[in-house]
Write a protein that holds these residues in place. Structure first.
Motif, mmCIF file in Angstrom:
data_model
loop_
_atom_site.group_PDB
_atom_site.id
_atom_site.type_symbol
_atom_site.label_atom_id
_atom_site.label_comp_id
_atom_site.label_asym_id
_atom_site.label_seq_id
_atom_site.Cartn_x
_atom_site.Cartn_y
_atom_site.Cartn_z
ATOM 1 N N LEU A 181 4.637 4.870 -10.438
ATOM 2 C CA LEU A 181 3.540 5.277 -9.619
ATOM 3 C C LEU A 181 3.938 4.852 -8.140
ATOM 4 C CD1 LEU A 181 0.953 2.597 -10.842
ATOM 5 C CD2 LEU A 181 1.177 4.882 -11.536
ATOM 6 N N ALA A 182 5.031 4.133 -7.745
ATOM 7 C CA ALA A 182 4.930 3.717 -6.197
ATOM 8 C C ALA A 182 6.289 3.120 -5.881
ATOM 9 C CB ALA A 182 3.886 2.875 -5.882
ATOM 10 N N SER A 183 6.411 2.646 -4.614
ATOM 11 C CA SER A 183 7.443 1.573 -4.429
ATOM 12 C C SER A 183 7.514 0.657 -3.277
ATOM 13 C CB SER A 183 8.492 3.014 -4.032
ATOM 14 O OG SER A 183 9.684 2.212 -3.664
ATOM 15 N N CYS A 184 8.361 0.599 -2.258
ATOM 16 C CA CYS A 184 8.832 -0.687 -1.990
ATOM 17 C C CYS A 184 8.379 -1.054 -0.356
ATOM 18 C CB CYS A 184 10.400 -0.856 -2.077
ATOM 19 S SG CYS A 184 11.033 0.086 -0.684
ATOM 20 N N LYS A 185 8.472 -2.198 -0.014
ATOM 21 C CA LYS A 185 8.322 -2.607 1.203
ATOM 22 C C LYS A 185 9.431 -2.311 2.185
ATOM 23 C CE LYS A 185 5.771 -6.733 0.068
ATOM 24 N NZ LYS A 185 5.399 -8.300 0.276
ATOM 25 N N LYS A 226 -7.164 20.283 -4.946
ATOM 26 C CA LYS A 226 -8.469 19.848 -4.381
ATOM 27 C C LYS A 226 -8.482 18.196 -4.401
ATOM 28 C CE LYS A 226 -13.385 20.395 -5.841
ATOM 29 N NZ LYS A 226 -13.557 18.806 -5.838
ATOM 30 N N HIS A 227 -7.963 17.682 -5.423
ATOM 31 C CA HIS A 227 -7.976 16.205 -5.329
ATOM 32 C C HIS A 227 -7.382 15.673 -3.909
ATOM 33 C CE1 HIS A 227 -7.131 12.110 -6.545
ATOM 34 N NE2 HIS A 227 -5.702 12.184 -6.288
ATOM 35 N N TRP A 228 -6.307 16.149 -3.543
ATOM 36 C CA TRP A 228 -5.539 15.694 -2.551
ATOM 37 C C TRP A 228 -6.393 15.727 -1.168
ATOM 38 C CZ3 TRP A 228 -0.906 13.343 -1.876
ATOM 39 C CH2 TRP A 228 -0.500 12.972 -0.250
ATOM 40 N N LYS A 229 -7.217 16.897 -1.213
ATOM 41 C CA LYS A 229 -8.014 17.404 0.014
ATOM 42 C C LYS A 229 -9.310 16.392 -0.050
ATOM 43 C CE LYS A 229 -10.639 20.969 1.970
ATOM 44 N NZ LYS A 229 -11.298 22.230 2.213
ATOM 45 N N ASP A 230 -9.813 16.061 -1.123
ATOM 46 C CA ASP A 230 -10.938 14.980 -1.104
ATOM 47 C C ASP A 230 -10.329 13.715 -0.888
ATOM 48 O OD1 ASP A 230 -12.533 17.228 -2.173
ATOM 49 O OD2 ASP A 230 -12.291 16.463 -4.145
ATOM 50 N N GLU A 231 -9.295 13.440 -1.360
ATOM 51 C CA GLU A 231 -8.772 12.099 -1.102
ATOM 52 C C GLU A 231 -8.372 11.646 0.214
ATOM 53 O OE1 GLU A 231 -8.700 9.248 -3.058
ATOM 54 O OE2 GLU A 231 -10.190 10.287 -4.282
ATOM 55 N N HIS A 232 -7.690 12.592 1.063
ATOM 56 C CA HIS A 232 -6.981 12.644 2.286
ATOM 57 C C HIS A 232 -7.564 13.524 3.248
ATOM 58 C CE1 HIS A 232 -3.962 10.161 -0.035
ATOM 59 N NE2 HIS A 232 -3.741 11.192 -0.718
ATOM 60 N N ASP A 271 2.569 -5.184 -5.390
ATOM 61 C CA ASP A 271 2.632 -5.443 -3.972
ATOM 62 C C ASP A 271 3.613 -4.467 -3.491
ATOM 63 O OD1 ASP A 271 1.379 -7.893 -3.767
ATOM 64 O OD2 ASP A 271 2.787 -8.926 -3.939
ATOM 65 N N LYS A 272 4.443 -3.717 -4.355
ATOM 66 C CA LYS A 272 5.416 -2.816 -3.850
ATOM 67 C C LYS A 272 4.800 -1.245 -3.992
ATOM 68 C CE LYS A 272 9.707 -4.822 -5.824
ATOM 69 N NZ LYS A 272 11.005 -4.629 -6.829
ATOM 70 N N ALA A 273 3.552 -1.276 -4.597
ATOM 71 C CA ALA A 273 2.916 -0.048 -4.874
ATOM 72 C C ALA A 273 2.458 0.776 -3.602
ATOM 73 C CB ALA A 273 1.984 -0.153 -5.814
ATOM 74 N N LYS A 274 2.847 1.961 -3.521
ATOM 75 C CA LYS A 274 2.391 2.744 -2.461
ATOM 76 C C LYS A 274 1.084 3.661 -2.663
ATOM 77 C CE LYS A 274 7.093 3.768 -0.388
ATOM 78 N NZ LYS A 274 6.675 3.495 1.031
ATOM 79 N N LEU A 275 1.132 3.849 -4.056
ATOM 80 C CA LEU A 275 -0.360 4.702 -4.403
ATOM 81 C C LEU A 275 -1.057 3.532 -4.695
ATOM 82 C CD1 LEU A 275 2.155 6.723 -4.347
ATOM 83 C CD2 LEU A 275 0.751 8.176 -6.048
ATOM 84 N N LYS A 276 -1.838 2.816 -3.571
ATOM 85 C CA LYS A 276 -2.838 1.852 -4.171
ATOM 86 C C LYS A 276 -4.020 2.320 -5.072
ATOM 87 C CE LYS A 276 -0.446 -1.069 -1.692
ATOM 88 N NZ LYS A 276 0.175 -2.157 -2.438
ATOM 89 N N GLY A 277 -4.510 3.639 -4.742
ATOM 90 C CA GLY A 277 -5.615 4.017 -5.323
ATOM 91 C C GLY A 277 -5.067 4.453 -6.998
ATOM 92 N N ALA A 278 -4.031 4.725 -7.085
ATOM 93 C CA ALA A 278 -3.383 5.064 -8.600
ATOM 94 C C ALA A 278 -3.393 3.548 -9.283
ATOM 95 C CB ALA A 278 -2.070 5.621 -8.507
ATOM 96 N N VAL A 279 -2.884 2.538 -8.466
ATOM 97 C CA VAL A 279 -2.751 1.192 -9.276
ATOM 98 C C VAL A 279 -4.074 0.560 -9.831
ATOM 99 C CG1 VAL A 279 -2.174 -1.162 -8.910
ATOM 100 C CG2 VAL A 279 -0.686 0.566 -7.988
#
Length: 334
Positions: free
Chosen positions: A14-18, A146-152, A102-110
């Motif tokens: 899902l994601a990554s680091c500080k 469409k998802h990207w546009k709706d979210e961002h 804490d490391k996750a970048k995609l907070k919505g996915a987490v």
């Protein structure tokens, strides 16, 4: 009897680091001596990503059935932060090495899917996958823009990277065929299992496995015109008990993991038939039903296990242990 062994690995997350310094990240990339721009590395990275990452991050899954974000979402999020290819690779590995919220970048996915279960992936393989992701276009689900546009907000977000159409296609082996059958069956089982856990919890997932796991596996056997089994020396369902030949390979795979080596598919050719074997290795998520009672397995869950499976032997596992094995038989002309 002829054995064919090939290497296979990895998946992403899902994601990554500080943030750390650019100098630290350069030191963190293990494959500095490898030409991460070569077509050979790209082909390997693409194959590894499809074989492992797509079990959870498949671009072909409809949006409502996803159990993790698509790989293109990871690429776009990590690309936004990384100042270089080396930093992109280091960020990916930092999360996969030890996933945490804490490391996750995609907070919505987490929030939607939870943190990726830890699995002991090889750093070199993760870096090869990340190098491919950085340099090439990643397949997008139909619903993603469409998802990207709706979210961002904003217009269509184009990926950076080269097209994959001109990459050489590796010759398919019997190991590749067997792995594709195991991968698609695992994806079918995993999608349904994770969906059950996310919607109604572990207890519901146990009931799902009790009723649906065998029929779903049989349906994939029919689809691929093969005999597909999940077998174990410590079975939960007696129908999954390994035979004498399969027990030898399970024992071999246990020794391979104990030695810190990467497991590889085993292919045994017999006349016009092919027997394929590959281990099923535990991760954090597995321990919710296969770990230690009153530790990873909650008491309520353990009581349900004993009710559904009176002869259960499939507990007491730790992470990165051989839980069982794929045993797949198919014709050579498949």
């Amino acid at each position: 009897m002829k054995w064919t062994l090939i290497t296979l690995v990895i998946a992403l997350s899902l994601a990554s680091c500080k943030k750390s310094s650019e100098e630290d990240k350069a030191d963190y990339v293990k494959l500095k001596s490898t030409d991460l721009n070569s077509e050979e590395i790209a082909v390997k990275g693409k194959t590894l990503m499809e074989n492992k990452c797509y079990l959870c991050h498949s671009p072909e899954t409809v949006q409502g059935s996803m159990i993790a974000p698509p790989m293109v979402a990871l690429k776009m999020r990590y690309s936004n932060d990384a100042k270089s290819k080396e930093e992109f690779i280091a960020d990916i590995w930092s999360f996969v090495e030890k996933p945490t919220e804490d490391k996750a970048k995609l907070k919505g996915a987490v929030k939607r899917f939870g943190v990726m279960p830890y699995q002991p992936y090889a750093q070199e393989d993760i870096e090869v996958i990340a190098a491919f992701m950085y340099d090439y276009e990643i397949e997008e689900p139909e619903w993603f823009q469409k998802h990207w546009k709706d979210e961002h907000g904003g217009k269509r977000k184009r990926q950076r990277g080269k097209a994959t159409g001109n990459l050489p296609k590796p010759q398919q082996t019997y190991a590749d065929i067997g792995m594709s059958y195991a991968k698609s069956t695992k994806a079918t089982l995993g999608k349904n299992l994770m969906g059950a856990i996310q919607k109604e919890g572990v207890l519901h997932a146990l009931s799902f496995c009790n009723v649906q796991a065998m029929p779903l596996t049989d349906s994939m056997s029919t689809k691929h015109n093969a005999t597909i089994k999940r077998v174990s020396d410590k079975y939960r369902n007696p129908k999954n008990e390994a035979n004498e030949e399969e027990l030898k390979y399970i024992s071999l795979y246990k020794q391979i993991l104990e030695n810190g080596e990467e497991p590889e598919p085993i292919v045994v050719e017999e006349n016009e038939k092919v027997n394929f074997y590959y281990p099923i290795v535990t991760n954090d998520m597995c321990l919710k039903c296969h770990g230690t009672p009153d530790k990873e397995i909650q008491s309520e869950t353990y009581e349900r296990i004993k009710t559904l499976y009176p002869k259960d032997k499939a507990i007491g596992y730790n992470v990165n242990e051989v839980r069982g094995m794929w045993s797949i038989n198919f014709d050579k002309n498949e």
